[in-house]
Design an enzyme around this catalytic site. Structure first.
Site, mmCIF file in Angstrom:
data_model
loop_
_atom_site.group_PDB
_atom_site.id
_atom_site.type_symbol
_atom_site.label_atom_id
_atom_site.label_comp_id
_atom_site.label_asym_id
_atom_site.label_seq_id
_atom_site.Cartn_x
_atom_site.Cartn_y
_atom_site.Cartn_z
ATOM 1 N N SER A 23 8.111 -37.422 -21.263
ATOM 2 C CA SER A 23 9.541 -37.597 -21.660
ATOM 3 C C SER A 23 10.185 -36.770 -22.639
ATOM 4 O O SER A 23 11.341 -36.832 -22.761
ATOM 5 C CB SER A 23 9.676 -38.933 -21.662
ATOM 6 O OG SER A 23 9.176 -39.425 -22.771
ATOM 7 N N HIS A 156 52.411 -47.011 -1.129
ATOM 8 C CA HIS A 156 51.867 -46.338 0.182
ATOM 9 C C HIS A 156 52.178 -44.888 -0.166
ATOM 10 O O HIS A 156 52.344 -44.438 0.950
ATOM 11 C CB HIS A 156 52.335 -46.854 1.394
ATOM 12 C CG HIS A 156 52.487 -48.387 1.439
ATOM 13 N ND1 HIS A 156 51.418 -49.016 1.935
ATOM 14 C CD2 HIS A 156 53.310 -49.344 1.187
ATOM 15 C CE1 HIS A 156 51.594 -50.346 2.180
ATOM 16 N NE2 HIS A 156 52.674 -50.490 1.521
ATOM 17 N N LYS A 283 48.453 -18.640 -6.966
ATOM 18 C CA LYS A 283 48.008 -20.023 -7.157
ATOM 19 C C LYS A 283 47.702 -20.477 -8.777
ATOM 20 O O LYS A 283 47.555 -19.381 -9.563
ATOM 21 C CB LYS A 283 46.538 -19.949 -6.396
ATOM 22 C CG LYS A 283 46.675 -20.100 -5.151
ATOM 23 C CD LYS A 283 46.872 -21.505 -4.655
ATOM 24 C CE LYS A 283 46.085 -21.698 -3.382
ATOM 25 N NZ LYS A 283 45.732 -23.311 -3.161
ATOM 26 N N ASN A 285 45.671 -23.473 -10.140
ATOM 27 C CA ASN A 285 45.188 -24.831 -9.444
ATOM 28 C C ASN A 285 44.924 -25.726 -10.669
ATOM 29 O O ASN A 285 44.621 -25.586 -11.758
ATOM 30 C CB ASN A 285 43.961 -24.519 -8.872
ATOM 31 C CG ASN A 285 44.326 -23.504 -7.607
ATOM 32 O OD1 ASN A 285 45.308 -23.699 -7.118
ATOM 33 N ND2 ASN A 285 43.147 -22.600 -7.394
ATOM 34 N N GLU A 290 40.857 -31.989 -10.749
ATOM 35 C CA GLU A 290 39.970 -32.202 -9.956
ATOM 36 C C GLU A 290 38.358 -32.440 -9.971
ATOM 37 O O GLU A 290 37.744 -33.165 -9.537
ATOM 38 C CB GLU A 290 39.945 -30.864 -8.809
ATOM 39 C CG GLU A 290 41.523 -30.798 -8.077
ATOM 40 C CD GLU A 290 41.526 -29.350 -7.423
ATOM 41 O OE1 GLU A 290 40.643 -28.743 -7.247
ATOM 42 O OE2 GLU A 290 42.858 -29.143 -7.179
HETATM 43 N N1 ARG Z 1 8.718 -42.527 -22.783
HETATM 44 C C1 ARG Z 1 8.771 -44.015 -22.577
HETATM 45 C C2 ARG Z 1 10.111 -44.706 -22.123
HETATM 46 O O1 ARG Z 1 10.955 -43.837 -21.909
HETATM 47 C C3 ARG Z 1 8.148 -44.613 -23.786
HETATM 48 C C4 ARG Z 1 7.540 -45.850 -23.849
HETATM 49 C C5 ARG Z 1 6.161 -45.429 -23.370
HETATM 50 N N2 ARG Z 1 5.336 -46.886 -23.468
HETATM 51 C C6 ARG Z 1 4.281 -46.874 -22.741
HETATM 52 N N3 ARG Z 1 3.681 -48.054 -22.591
HETATM 53 N N4 ARG Z 1 4.033 -45.987 -22.091
HETATM 54 O O2 ARG Z 1 10.064 -45.810 -21.503
#
Ligand code: ARG
Length: 465
Positions: A23, A156, A283, A285, A290
């Site tokens: 992550s 309306h 134009k 715009n 938008e």
């Molecule tokens: N990257 C994980 C999340 O965003 C962090 C927590 C990880 N915990 C675990 N037990 N793998 O949720």
């Protein structure tokens, strides 16, 4: 691959599995919150005698250095780490050796990530609140300038009754005011600290959760460790409030697009906030409006996505919850961008007050007031409605406004009409006689404007922090 676990594993993680699981590419966004949480945790461990004072001080100092080095660009957050927690801890151990290995005492990544996300969301909520306040200030300044600017009010999308630009803007003031109130409500509910929940069942160390909560500016600790690690309600509430902000911005954008059209010409968007066409030289715009309207779907999508992710998760932490981040970050950034740009566009927009007045004058917007005139002279309302209906039909045949109908012809339709009818149905009278609370009449509007100033002078954000 740099990960915090592996003791019980006999095989290396497959690279694809590692990538799928990691992550760091997105949770790097809250490195500051992660370090801030670790510093609070370590201060508490030192205070409780779980770490020595020297250990506590060494770790704190080193965490501060890591934060500074990331901020200055000296230390780069790279994808060789699984997540931001591993990155910080690995760097700490690199710099401090064995003492660094004590940071994670009495903590799990589950309560750590729950804390980081809450701290980050809280910060974003406060920033959004500030942007909403700036937008309210812009709207209020337009209201002040246009208490006498008459324009048609619509139902309306058909001209209905005359209002003022101040009154029309005032409707948006109320909407964005409620949006800010939602920020406040969410803050009150979310501002509790999950740190110390451990993996799910608390810990055996004598942690002082009140103390860490206080250090991190929370009202107190969360009261159930399983809920502490797996609650994302606050995020759903915030995404829901952001969706409502976008819904308001989108309606406002839609009106600006209509008002800016060649047919209406009620407003002119500043050159700085418009774009041209690559083929049609004439134009100009309303792309910003938008885009704001278009991005609304994206923010709704984040809310729907998280609600759906959360609905099947048994207690307590499950990895599904990692999916809360990318979509939330995207929604936070989208709404902040939209609020800032929309505010700039609104603040520089020119209002064509003559077009607005002429438009309200020509669409029988005073027909209700003509009927009210008859009622005030003793005609029952239902009959008055019928008379004015016939009057409007006669005007349409002649292609004139009610105001342009000669008195004799008015009297031929109803003898109750007298010479004072013209004054009674002028746009100014129509607006300024509407003095009930919340109506467009000048005195009513001025009271609302005073209340709006009073509201903006109080800042809950300053009061809390
Ligand atoms: N990257 C994980 C999340 O965003 C962090 C927590 C990880 N915990 C675990 N037990 N793998 O949720």
């Amino acid at each position: 691959m740099a990960q915090l676990w592996g003791g019980r594993f006999t095989k290396e993680t497959d690279q694809l599995v590692y990538n799928f699981n990691a992550s760091i590419s997105f949770d790097r966004k809250f490195y500051r919150q992660d370090i801030q949480g670790s510093i609070a945790h370590v201060s508490m461990l030192g205070r409780q005698g779980i770490l020595t004072q020297e250990e506590m001080q060494a770790i704190t100092k080193c965490l501060q250095e890591i934060c500074r080095d990331v901020e200055s660009g000296k230390l780069e957050i790279t994808e060789e780490y699984e997540d931001i927690h591993s990155f910080v801890e690995a760097n700490l151990i690199d710099r401090l050796g064995d003492v660094g290995k004590k940071l994670h005492t009495g903590r799990s990544r589950n309560d750590q990530v729950a804390l980081d996300m809450r701290l980050y969301t809280r910060q974003e909520l406060l920033v959004t609140n500030g942007l909403l306040k700036e937008l309210l200030e812009t709207i209020l300044s337009i209201m002040e300038k246009h208490v006498d600017t008459i324009m048609p009010g619509f139902t309306h999308l058909q001209k209905a009754q005359p209002v003022t630009l101040a009154h029309h803007m005032g409707a948006y003031f109320e909407m964005f005011k409620r949006d800010r109130q939602r920020m406040y409500d969410i803050y009150q509910r979310m501002n509790y600290c999950p740190l110390g929940s451990g993996a799910l069942a608390g810990t055996t160390y004598p942690l002082d959760r009140e103390y860490t909560a206080e250090l991190l500016d929370f009202y107190g600790p969360t009261l159930n460790s399983m809920d502490g690690v797996s609650d994302r309600d606050y995020l759903i509430e915030f995404l829901s409030a952001l969706s409502t902000v976008m819904m308001h911005l989108s309606r406002f954008s839609e009106e600006i697009i209509i008002w800016n059209s060649n047919e209406y010409q009620f407003v002119e968007i500043d050159d700085a906030y418009s774009t041209g066409s690559s083929i049609m030289p004439q134009k100009k715009n309303p792309d910003i409006a938008e885009l704001v309207r278009g991005k609304t779907g994206r923010v709704y999508g984040a809310l729907m996505s998280l609600l759906t992710t959360m609905k099947g998760i048994p207690l307590a932490y499950n990895k599904d919850m990692q999916e809360d981040k990318e979509l939330s970050f995207d929604a936070f950034d989208t709404v902040k961008g939209c609020l800032a740009l929309f505010n700039g566009m609104l603040a520089t927009m020119k209002f064509n007050t003559k077009r607005m007045y002429d438009s309200s004058n020509k669409g029988f917007t005073n027909a209700t007031d003509a009927a009210d005139y008859l009622v005030n002279h003793g005609v029952p309302f239902r009959d008055a409605h019928g008379i004015v209906g016939r009057l409007v039909l006669a005007c349409i045949e002649k292609n004139i406004a009610i105001d342009d109908m000669p008195l004799e012809e008015l009297q031929a339709i109803s003898p109750v009409f007298e010479a004072d009818i013209y004054e009674a149905i002028s746009m100014e009278t129509c607006v300024n006689k509407r003095l009930t609370v919340g109506a467009p009449g000048k005195e009513a509007m001025e009271r609302v404007i005073a209340a709006a100033h009073e509201y903006l002078s109080k800042d809950w954000q300053d009061a809390i922090r």
